[in-house]
Design an enzyme around this catalytic site. Structure first.
Site, PDB file in Angstrom:
ATOM      1  N   GLU A  10      -7.311  -2.880   7.234  1.00  0.00           N
ATOM      2  CA  GLU A  10      -6.033  -2.835   7.965  1.00  0.00           C
ATOM      3  C   GLU A  10      -6.272  -2.915   9.471  1.00  0.00           C
ATOM      4  OE1 GLU A  10      -2.550  -0.320   6.887  1.00  0.00           O
ATOM      5  OE2 GLU A  10      -2.937   0.631   8.810  1.00  0.00           O
ATOM      6  N   GLN A  54       0.831  -1.201   0.000  1.00  0.00           N
ATOM      7  CA  GLN A  54       0.000   0.000   0.000  1.00  0.00           C
ATOM      8  C   GLN A  54       0.865   1.250   0.000  1.00  0.00           C
ATOM      9  OE1 GLN A  54      -2.342  -1.443   3.255  1.00  0.00           O
ATOM     10  NE2 GLN A  54      -1.279  -0.140   4.723  1.00  0.00           N
ATOM     11  N   SER A  73       5.931  -0.623   3.269  1.00  0.00           N
ATOM     12  CA  SER A  73       6.543  -1.859   3.769  1.00  0.00           C
ATOM     13  C   SER A  73       6.670  -2.859   2.630  1.00  0.00           C
ATOM     14  CB  SER A  73       5.692  -2.474   4.877  1.00  0.00           C
ATOM     15  OG  SER A  73       5.447  -1.528   5.882  1.00  0.00           O
ATOM     16  N   SER A 100       1.320   6.833   2.511  1.00  0.00           N
ATOM     17  CA  SER A 100       2.073   7.901   3.176  1.00  0.00           C
ATOM     18  C   SER A 100       3.029   8.597   2.229  1.00  0.00           C
ATOM     19  CB  SER A 100       2.889   7.321   4.335  1.00  0.00           C
ATOM     20  OG  SER A 100       2.067   6.610   5.206  1.00  0.00           O
TER      21      SER A 100
HETATM   22  C1  LIG Z   1       5.433  -0.568  10.861  1.00  0.00           C
HETATM   23  C2  LIG Z   1       4.905   0.480   9.929  1.00  0.00           C
HETATM   24  C3  LIG Z   1       4.566   0.101   8.633  1.00  0.00           C
HETATM   25  C4  LIG Z   1       4.079   1.048   7.743  1.00  0.00           C
HETATM   26  N1  LIG Z   1       3.764   0.656   6.471  1.00  0.00           N
HETATM   27  C5  LIG Z   1       3.252   1.557   5.613  1.00  0.00           C
HETATM   28  C6  LIG Z   1       2.895   1.159   4.284  1.00  0.00           C
HETATM   29  O1  LIG Z   1       3.052  -0.014   3.909  1.00  0.00           O
HETATM   30  N2  LIG Z   1       2.389   2.082   3.454  1.00  0.00           N
HETATM   31  C7  LIG Z   1       2.209   3.382   3.828  1.00  0.00           C
HETATM   32  O2  LIG Z   1       1.715   4.162   3.017  1.00  0.00           O
HETATM   33  N3  LIG Z   1       2.577   3.816   5.070  1.00  0.00           N
HETATM   34  C8  LIG Z   1       3.094   2.927   5.959  1.00  0.00           C
HETATM   35  N4  LIG Z   1       3.458   3.325   7.225  1.00  0.00           N
HETATM   36  C9  LIG Z   1       3.455   4.732   7.518  1.00  0.00           C
HETATM   37  C10 LIG Z   1       2.403   5.156   8.530  1.00  0.00           C
HETATM   38  O3  LIG Z   1       1.131   4.915   8.069  1.00  0.00           O
HETATM   39  C11 LIG Z   1       2.752   6.603   8.756  1.00  0.00           C
HETATM   40  O4  LIG Z   1       3.692   6.565   9.801  1.00  0.00           O
HETATM   41  C12 LIG Z   1       1.606   7.431   9.104  1.00  0.00           C
HETATM   42  O5  LIG Z   1       0.898   7.637   7.923  1.00  0.00           O
HETATM   43  C13 LIG Z   1       2.083   8.700   9.814  1.00  0.00           C
HETATM   44  O6  LIG Z   1       2.812   9.525   8.927  1.00  0.00           O
HETATM   45  P1  LIG Z   1       4.196  10.229   9.331  1.00  0.00           P
HETATM   46  O7  LIG Z   1       5.116   9.206   9.882  1.00  0.00           O
HETATM   47  O8  LIG Z   1       4.626  11.054   8.181  1.00  0.00           O
HETATM   48  O9  LIG Z   1       3.843  11.153  10.563  1.00  0.00           O
HETATM   49  P2  LIG Z   1       3.177  12.626  10.553  1.00  0.00           P
HETATM   50  O10 LIG Z   1       1.924  12.626   9.752  1.00  0.00           O
HETATM   51  O11 LIG Z   1       4.210  13.658  10.216  1.00  0.00           O
HETATM   52  O12 LIG Z   1       2.851  12.713  12.075  1.00  0.00           O
HETATM   53  C14 LIG Z   1       3.879  12.890  13.070  1.00  0.00           C
HETATM   54  C15 LIG Z   1       3.223  13.146  14.405  1.00  0.00           C
HETATM   55  O13 LIG Z   1       2.381  14.293  14.345  1.00  0.00           O
HETATM   56  C16 LIG Z   1       1.053  13.966  14.732  1.00  0.00           C
HETATM   57  N5  LIG Z   1       0.131  14.675  13.839  1.00  0.00           N
HETATM   58  C17 LIG Z   1       0.096  14.616  12.500  1.00  0.00           C
HETATM   59  N6  LIG Z   1      -0.878  15.411  12.019  1.00  0.00           N
HETATM   60  C18 LIG Z   1      -1.465  15.973  13.078  1.00  0.00           C
HETATM   61  C19 LIG Z   1      -2.521  16.909  13.240  1.00  0.00           C
HETATM   62  N7  LIG Z   1      -3.179  17.398  12.198  1.00  0.00           N
HETATM   63  N8  LIG Z   1      -2.870  17.252  14.495  1.00  0.00           N
HETATM   64  C20 LIG Z   1      -2.210  16.771  15.565  1.00  0.00           C
HETATM   65  N9  LIG Z   1      -1.190  15.898  15.485  1.00  0.00           N
HETATM   66  C21 LIG Z   1      -0.818  15.519  14.265  1.00  0.00           C
HETATM   67  C22 LIG Z   1       0.933  12.470  14.540  1.00  0.00           C
HETATM   68  O14 LIG Z   1      -0.033  11.909  15.404  1.00  0.00           O
HETATM   69  C23 LIG Z   1       2.321  12.004  14.896  1.00  0.00           C
HETATM   70  O15 LIG Z   1       2.482  11.868  16.280  1.00  0.00           O
HETATM   71  C24 LIG Z   1       3.950   2.408   8.138  1.00  0.00           C
HETATM   72  C25 LIG Z   1       4.317   2.778   9.436  1.00  0.00           C
HETATM   73  C26 LIG Z   1       4.796   1.834  10.317  1.00  0.00           C
HETATM   74  C27 LIG Z   1       5.179   2.257  11.693  1.00  0.00           C
END
Ligand SMILES: Cc1cc2nc3c(=O)[nH]c(=O)nc-3n(C[C@H](O)[C@H](O)[C@H](O)COP(=O)(O)OP(=O)(O)OC[C@H]3O[C@@H](n4cnc5c(N)ncnc54)[C@H](O)[C@@H]3O)c2cc1C
Length: 364
Positions: free
Chosen positions: A249, A131, A166, A134
């Protein structure tokens, strides 16, 4: 085997599965589970062969419809097969997200042609899916994504980047959410595309994590052409598809998916995890300590609650007593339970939970 059209009795199915597994599937070495073998099969080649073996014997895609390559069986059949398959090497890399998240989404939104093209290939072990949601600019605000899909005749021209995908390096196809209308409110300008991963104009880069794991990837799209027949759902209605994907999911991450085989899930996992904590308490000489016994008991009770919650929520959704988003309860409880279990494990391990030698019982 039951006569054509009749659903096989669970006990007979279980026996047939048990006999077939014993004859055909490699047994796991003592103390090793399928999850811990994933890294050794980096590109999923062994998993593809094992999935093919299950498929050829009629044990793959148990709960998928027969017309798309499945067996059309019930959740109870899958549960029986999962319990029987725990001691064996299984193609678990197919479980998440391919079989438990993306294949069900394809089933919900795919055209007949898309379902016929991909579902049998997935169940046969020929296609691994991932998928692509992100993005580098942030993932939590999913509807704010900026990878663009510009309509040009019978195709979309895709530019941008996805991240944290992933397993993309080993996968064949992705569900990729892109922005196709920049003027509509953000949830209404998205389209879900089926994207073939290994082709020119997509670059897949692996990301090394602090623990050395290299499962995460980042992808770069440079004028990638995706034909309109690879739109999943409707153009500019990708949010509905993404929401359903995330429902599957949550159900999968909460332990409620009936599309996976071979993981220590459900009651099988409960048994495994209890044993882990009991072994840890015993190996660290704390088996008779009343406080430690209380902590292990707490973990056991949490697992029971989780199993009953899975049963209640999945049955409730199936009978339409609960709406689909109730699957989020499973995800939430699995996370709370997992965190508490790790806290308890750490407390039992004491100092070796932080620094350990290879033969230290608390290390792992
Ligand atoms: C084990 C694992 C597997 C994954 N596999 C996939 C995958 O296969 N495909 C995929 O597409 N993604 C994948 N992800 C990504 C995951 O879905 C993202 O980590 C998620 O979308 C969060 O995005 P980011 O890390 O950019 O954090 P951000 O969106 O930058 O967020 C960072 C922090 O800010 C907070 N935050 C963000 N926006 C707001 C808001 N508006 N108000 C208040 N707080 C906020 C969040 O809660 C978080 O604490 C995976 C993640 C993990 C850990």
């Amino acid at each position: 085997m039951s006569p054509p059209g009749a659903v096989e009795d669970i006990a007979a199915f279980r026996l047939r599965a048990r006999q077939w597994l014993a004859q055909h599937m490699p047994r796991l070495p003592d103390g090793v589970d399928n999850q811990s073998l994933l890294e050794a099969d980096e590109y999923g080649l062994r998993a593809r062969a094992l999935q093919r073996l299950l498929h050829d014997a009629g044990f793959a895609g148990l709960c998928f419809p027969v017309e798309y390559g499945g067996q059309g069986l019930t959740r109870a059949h899958q549960q029986a097969f999962t319990e029987e398959s725990v001691p064996y090497r299984m193609p678990v890399v197919f479980n998440v997200p391919t079989l438990s998240i993306l294949a069900p989404t394809l089933l919900d939104f795919g055209t007949e042609e898309q379902k016929k093209r991909h579902l049998p290939a997935i169940i046969r072990g020929d296609e691994i899916w991932v998928q692509m949601l992100s993005e580098p600019s942030g993932g939590s605000d999913l509807a704010g994504l900026v990878t663009s899909g510009k309509r040009d005749g019978d195709a979309f021209v895709v530019n941008g980047s996805k991240i944290w995908t992933s397993g993309a390096f080993r996968a064949d196809y992705a569900m990729c959410l892109v922005r196709t209308d920049w003027h509509a409110p953000k949830h209404r300008g998205l389209t879900m595309l089926i994207v073939k991963i290994h082709q020119p104009r997509i670059e897949v880069r692996r990301i090394k994590r602090v623990n050395g794991n290299m499962d995460f990837c980042q992808e770069f799209f440079d004028d990638l052409l995706v034909p309109v027949e690879d739109v999943l759902g409707e153009e500019n209605k990708g949010w509905a598809v993404a929401s359903r994907l995330l429902y599957h999911e949550r159900e999968a991450a909460g332990g409620g998916s009936h599309y996976v085989s071979g993981v220590a899930s459900g009651n099988a996992e409960e048994g495994g995890q209890q044993t882990d904590l009991i072994e840890l308490a015993t190996a660290t000489g704390q088996g008779d300590d009343p406080r430690v016994r209380q902590l292990v008991a707490e973990a056991v009770v949490n697992d029971r609650v989780q199993q009953q919650l899975i049963e209640r929520v999945t049955t409730g959704i199936k009978n339409e007593h609960f709406p689909l988003p109730a699957g989020a309860f499973l995800r939430l409880f699995a996370a709370i339970n997992g965190e508490r279990r790790h806290d308890i494990g750490l407390e039992l391990a004491g100092v070796s939970g932080g620094t350990w030698c290879d033969d230290d019982p608390g290390g792992e």
